[in-house]
Scaffold this motif. Structure first.
Motif, PDB file in Angstrom:
ATOM      1  N   ILE A   9       0.937  -1.680  -0.180  1.00 23.76           N
ATOM      2  CA  ILE A   9       0.138  -0.264   0.245  1.00 23.76           C
ATOM      3  C   ILE A   9       1.154   1.418  -0.425  1.00 23.76           C
ATOM      4  O   ILE A   9       0.801   2.136  -1.191  1.00 23.76           O
ATOM      5  CB  ILE A   9      -1.244  -0.579   1.480  1.00 23.76           C
ATOM      6  CG1 ILE A   9      -2.277  -0.885   0.116  1.00 23.76           C
ATOM      7  CG2 ILE A   9      -1.587   1.624   1.919  1.00 23.76           C
ATOM      8  CD1 ILE A   9      -3.616  -1.103   1.986  1.00 23.76           C
ATOM      9  N   PRO A  10       2.010   1.076   0.802  1.00 20.43           N
ATOM     10  CA  PRO A  10       3.009   2.395   0.584  1.00 20.43           C
ATOM     11  C   PRO A  10       3.022   3.064  -0.273  1.00 20.43           C
ATOM     12  O   PRO A  10       3.053   3.773  -1.071  1.00 20.43           O
ATOM     13  CB  PRO A  10       4.306   2.356   1.921  1.00 20.43           C
ATOM     14  CG  PRO A  10       3.243   1.258   2.936  1.00 20.43           C
ATOM     15  CD  PRO A  10       2.264   0.480   1.476  1.00 20.43           C
ATOM     16  N   VAL A  11       3.625   2.061  -0.859  1.00 24.15           N
ATOM     17  CA  VAL A  11       3.977   1.857  -3.140  1.00 24.15           C
ATOM     18  C   VAL A  11       3.195   2.397  -3.658  1.00 24.15           C
ATOM     19  O   VAL A  11       3.156   3.010  -4.757  1.00 24.15           O
ATOM     20  CB  VAL A  11       4.921   0.836  -2.682  1.00 24.15           C
ATOM     21  CG1 VAL A  11       5.152   0.864  -4.438  1.00 24.15           C
ATOM     22  CG2 VAL A  11       6.134   0.078  -2.406  1.00 24.15           C
ATOM     23  N   ILE A  12       2.014   1.737  -3.551  1.00 23.96           N
ATOM     24  CA  ILE A  12       0.877   2.035  -4.802  1.00 23.96           C
ATOM     25  C   ILE A  12       0.360   3.621  -3.793  1.00 23.96           C
ATOM     26  O   ILE A  12       0.143   4.288  -5.166  1.00 23.96           O
ATOM     27  CB  ILE A  12      -0.144   1.185  -3.504  1.00 23.96           C
ATOM     28  CG1 ILE A  12      -0.173  -0.224  -4.835  1.00 23.96           C
ATOM     29  CG2 ILE A  12      -1.846   1.459  -4.685  1.00 23.96           C
ATOM     30  CD1 ILE A  12      -1.214  -1.158  -3.780  1.00 23.96           C
ATOM     31  N   MET A  13       0.249   4.329  -2.629  1.00 25.62           N
ATOM     32  CA  MET A  13      -0.419   5.378  -2.613  1.00 25.62           C
ATOM     33  C   MET A  13       1.313   6.929  -2.966  1.00 25.62           C
ATOM     34  O   MET A  13       0.850   7.345  -3.986  1.00 25.62           O
ATOM     35  CB  MET A  13       0.120   5.753  -1.170  1.00 25.62           C
ATOM     36  CG  MET A  13      -1.377   5.255  -0.817  1.00 25.62           C
ATOM     37  SD  MET A  13      -1.811   5.322   1.785  1.00 25.62           S
ATOM     38  CE  MET A  13      -1.346   6.945   1.496  1.00 25.62           C
ATOM     39  N   LEU A  14       3.128   6.154  -3.064  1.00 26.74           N
ATOM     40  CA  LEU A  14       3.552   7.141  -3.680  1.00 26.74           C
ATOM     41  C   LEU A  14       2.570   7.452  -5.273  1.00 26.74           C
ATOM     42  O   LEU A  14       2.781   8.541  -6.167  1.00 26.74           O
ATOM     43  CB  LEU A  14       4.772   6.170  -3.756  1.00 26.74           C
ATOM     44  CG  LEU A  14       5.581   6.467  -2.639  1.00 26.74           C
ATOM     45  CD1 LEU A  14       6.850   5.918  -2.012  1.00 26.74           C
ATOM     46  CD2 LEU A  14       5.557   8.238  -2.076  1.00 26.74           C
ATOM     47  N   LEU A  15       3.336   5.831  -6.423  1.00 25.82           N
ATOM     48  CA  LEU A  15       2.643   5.798  -7.196  1.00 25.82           C
ATOM     49  C   LEU A  15       1.018   7.038  -7.721  1.00 25.82           C
ATOM     50  O   LEU A  15       0.876   6.981  -9.173  1.00 25.82           O
ATOM     51  CB  LEU A  15       2.511   4.203  -7.654  1.00 25.82           C
ATOM     52  CG  LEU A  15       3.965   3.563  -7.628  1.00 25.82           C
ATOM     53  CD1 LEU A  15       3.313   1.974  -8.275  1.00 25.82           C
ATOM     54  CD2 LEU A  15       4.955   4.151  -8.140  1.00 25.82           C
ATOM     55  N   LEU A  16       0.192   6.592  -7.037  1.00 27.03           N
ATOM     56  CA  LEU A  16      -0.758   7.194  -6.773  1.00 27.03           C
ATOM     57  C   LEU A  16      -0.919   8.458  -7.333  1.00 27.03           C
ATOM     58  O   LEU A  16      -0.918   9.354  -8.134  1.00 27.03           O
ATOM     59  CB  LEU A  16      -2.380   7.193  -6.140  1.00 27.03           C
ATOM     60  CG  LEU A  16      -2.713   5.566  -6.253  1.00 27.03           C
ATOM     61  CD1 LEU A  16      -3.567   4.941  -5.034  1.00 27.03           C
ATOM     62  CD2 LEU A  16      -3.450   5.643  -7.690  1.00 27.03           C
ATOM     63  N   SER A  17       0.031   9.688  -6.685  1.00 19.62           N
ATOM     64  CA  SER A  17       0.294  10.617  -5.733  1.00 19.62           C
ATOM     65  C   SER A  17       1.158  11.102  -7.106  1.00 19.62           C
ATOM     66  O   SER A  17       0.608  11.882  -7.907  1.00 19.62           O
ATOM     67  CB  SER A  17       1.272  10.963  -5.087  1.00 19.62           C
ATOM     68  OG  SER A  17       0.307  10.864  -3.662  1.00 19.62           O
ATOM     69  N   LEU A  18       1.888   9.886  -7.707  1.00 20.82           N
ATOM     70  CA  LEU A  18       3.185  10.728  -8.912  1.00 20.82           C
ATOM     71  C   LEU A  18       2.223  10.711 -10.166  1.00 20.82           C
ATOM     72  O   LEU A  18       2.537  11.526 -11.005  1.00 20.82           O
ATOM     73  CB  LEU A  18       4.330  10.030  -9.025  1.00 20.82           C
ATOM     74  CG  LEU A  18       4.995   9.406  -9.298  1.00 20.82           C
ATOM     75  CD1 LEU A  18       6.283  10.959  -9.130  1.00 20.82           C
ATOM     76  CD2 LEU A  18       6.695   8.576  -9.841  1.00 20.82           C
ATOM     77  N   GLY A  19       1.172   8.930 -10.000  1.00 17.58           N
ATOM     78  CA  GLY A  19       0.859   9.285 -10.866  1.00 17.58           C
ATOM     79  C   GLY A  19       0.173  10.965 -11.554  1.00 17.58           C
ATOM     80  O   GLY A  19       0.158  11.063 -12.678  1.00 17.58           O
ATOM     81  N   ALA A  20      -1.223  11.043 -10.872  1.00 15.65           N
ATOM     82  CA  ALA A  20      -1.282  12.114 -10.841  1.00 15.65           C
ATOM     83  C   ALA A  20      -1.082  12.888 -11.130  1.00 15.65           C
ATOM     84  O   ALA A  20      -0.852  13.863 -12.309  1.00 15.65           O
ATOM     85  CB  ALA A  20      -2.147  12.479  -9.203  1.00 15.65           C
ATOM     86  N   ALA A  21       0.144  13.193 -10.572  1.00 13.53           N
ATOM     87  CA  ALA A  21       1.268  15.093 -11.247  1.00 13.53           C
ATOM     88  C   ALA A  21       1.346  14.691 -12.249  1.00 13.53           C
ATOM     89  O   ALA A  21       1.403  14.908 -13.316  1.00 13.53           O
ATOM     90  CB  ALA A  21       2.017  15.304  -9.739  1.00 13.53           C
ATOM     91  N   MET A  22       1.787  12.895 -12.907  1.00 14.83           N
ATOM     92  CA  MET A  22       2.195  13.240 -14.430  1.00 14.83           C
ATOM     93  C   MET A  22       1.152  13.222 -15.466  1.00 14.83           C
ATOM     94  O   MET A  22       1.313  13.367 -16.663  1.00 14.83           O
ATOM     95  CB  MET A  22       2.580  11.612 -14.560  1.00 14.83           C
ATOM     96  CG  MET A  22       4.111  11.429 -13.874  1.00 14.83           C
ATOM     97  SD  MET A  22       5.228  12.975 -14.193  1.00 14.83           S
ATOM     98  CE  MET A  22       5.411  13.571 -12.952  1.00 14.83           C
TER      99      MET A  22
END
Length: 500
Positions: A9-22
């Protein structure tokens, strides 16, 4: 959900936030609906993911961890334990609420894709800071936060905004450099410093064998973090950064930059050095004095300023140091009060900044002397501001009362009962700079030349009312399961488990 899946979940949350930016950066300016949909839907998913971790971490006492190789001998470690979960929950909830507010605040204004892109990167860094399992991981996300918040402070692009943003960057990078030197120096002696409730064993050995080195490293670490935490005399950037848009100010004060600094201090004291080692090295008494000076100085400066955002900024300088003060008391109750104030101060301060933005955008009021009759013209926003301000003073039944109650009891339980006097002086000063605003809002009529009532924009008002509800709920429901107070108590008991 399967426990193995929860580990990611921590990795998924990081990727979600980063994905939102991209996803947001390349969007055309006119894609308002798509940008809002991406922002809000991902923020909702993140809140759900954090909520799914509560039973596992707080009831079953399972702390999911994932480690990725970084350089030889050092790993990027993400771990979910109670303190990480508390900060991540604050970050996720306030990201969602602030996003809704920012959509309303920036409606019709330029460069929204750039703003929300960097906004998401800021949240990515904050999530990384929350789940960092060791000092190196924390450092990487901490430095990332400095860089991605610069464009947000400079967002309006005016000469003044750019000048202030550069000052902000100089402050934060200087602090980051001190932190970097401290982390490298500590790593040379102890190897990878993992966060561990009660402190790392390798640091205990260092303190026993080379106490001077341990003290110097501590000074570098706390000095570096003290810039973002706005400890006096390292606080100068914070009032100037109020040139940023209101949602940025809200985020800086409630969960991102300032809170990241003080969260780092909690990690160093509780989870790297440990309360006992820090106390035996004589490090906590000076920290207590610095926090006390900052609390009184920040409140005094808030009283001197009549610009609402500047007053709130100096109030933050004062209030965030309550966290440091609670840690330095070296009592379970004091630490509980400090840790829970991480969340309570965030909710109260973001409410006040939301309201300051509403007043400015709706009726062009940004000075205390112009708040006359605001309660009649903007009753809902004024009510939210009143609740947030009473919370800062520490009036029951708000969240602020709970924080100050625990800090006060912690002071009386400690070897430094004089700290209770600091809390009383601070509350008195809080009253002197907040109550006149409330009085002018509700006990004066608006000027005849002003409209009697104005429409309060819902996309900005509803977030302010939501955080107001949290301020009251955290006060009235402080003892219910999974409330911030219960988590803070669990964290404090872990920190003091092996303290003599």
């Amino acid at each position: 959900m399967n426990n193995t899946l929860l580990t990611y979940i921590p990795v998924i949350m990081l990727l979600l936030s980063l994905g939102a930016a991209m996803a947001i950066f390349p969007m055309p300016e006119r894609a308002n609906r798509l940008r809002a949909t991406v922002n809000i839907s991902l923020a909702v998913v993140k809140v759900g993911l954090v909520a799914s971790l509560f039973p596992l971490v707080l009831v079953e006492q399972v702390h999911p961890q994932i480690a990725l190789p970084f350089v030889p001998g050092l790993d990027i470690v993400l771990r979910v334990e109670p303190l990480a979960l508390l900060f991540a929950a604050l970050s996720s909830v306030l990201w969602l609420i602030t996003t809704v507010y920012a959509i309303g605040y920036l409606r019709g204004k330029p460069n929204q894709s750039r703003f929300f892109g960097f906004f998401s990167l800021c949240v990515t860094a904050t999530v990384g800071i929350s789940f960092s399992g060791n000092l190196v991981t924390f450092l990487l996300f901490y430095e990332m936060l400095s860089l991605v918040t610069y464009p947000l402070v400079a967002h309006w692009g005016t000469p003044e905004a750019i000048r202030v943003a550069r000052i902000y960057l100089r402050y934060t990078l200087s602090g980051g450099l001190a932190l970097l030197v401290g982390v490298v120096w500590l790593t040379v002696y102890t190897g990878q410093a993992d966060f561990q409730a009660g402190g790392a064993e390798a640091v205990d050995v260092l303190a026993a064998e080379s106490p001077i080195v341990a003290i110097l490293i501590f000074i570098l670490l706390i000095g570096g973090l003290g810039v973002k935490a706005a400890l006096v005399p390292l606080h100068g950037w914070l009032p100037m950064a109020m040139v940023a848009p209101a949602p940025v100010s809200a985020l800086l004060h409630a969960v991102a930059v300032v809170k990241a600094g003080v969260f780092g201090i909690v990690r160093i004291v509780d989870d790297v050095y440990g309360i006992q080692t820090a106390r035996e090295l004589g490090l906590l008494q000076p920290l207590l004095i610095i926090a006390s000076v900052t609390i009184v100085y920040g409140s005094y400066q808030a009283l001197r300023h009549t610009d609402i955002k500047e007053r709130l900024a100096y109030s933050t300088v004062s209030q965030v140091s309550y966290v440091v003060l609670g840690l330095s008391l070296t009592t379970v109750t004091g630490t509980t009060g400090g840790v829970v104030h991480l969340v309570h101060q965030g909710m109260m301060k973001i409410t006040l900044f939301f309201c300051a933005g509403l007043f400015k955008e709706t009726v062009d009021v940004d000075n205390v002397k112009d708040t006359r009759g605001l309660g009649y013209r903007m009753p809902w926003a004024s009510t939210a501001f009143t609740v947030g301000a009473l919370g800062m003073i520490g009036i029951p039944p708000t969240a602020g009362f709970i924080s100050k109650w625990y800090l006060g009891i912690g002071a009386l339980d400690s070897e430094n009962p004089w700290v209770l006097g600091i809390l009383l002086i601070s509350s008195l000063l809080n009253s002197m700079y907040f109550l006149p605003i409330i009085y002018r809002m509700w006990f004066f009529q608006p000027d005849h030349a002003e409209p009697k009532a104005v429409t309060e924009p819902k996309t900005m008002l509803l977030p302010a009312l939501a955080t107001t509800g949290f301020v009251l709920a955290m006060g009235l429901g402080a003892s219910i399961p999974f409330a911030p107070l219960e988590i803070a108590e669990q964290i404090s008991e872990g920190v003091f488990a092996n303290v003599d």
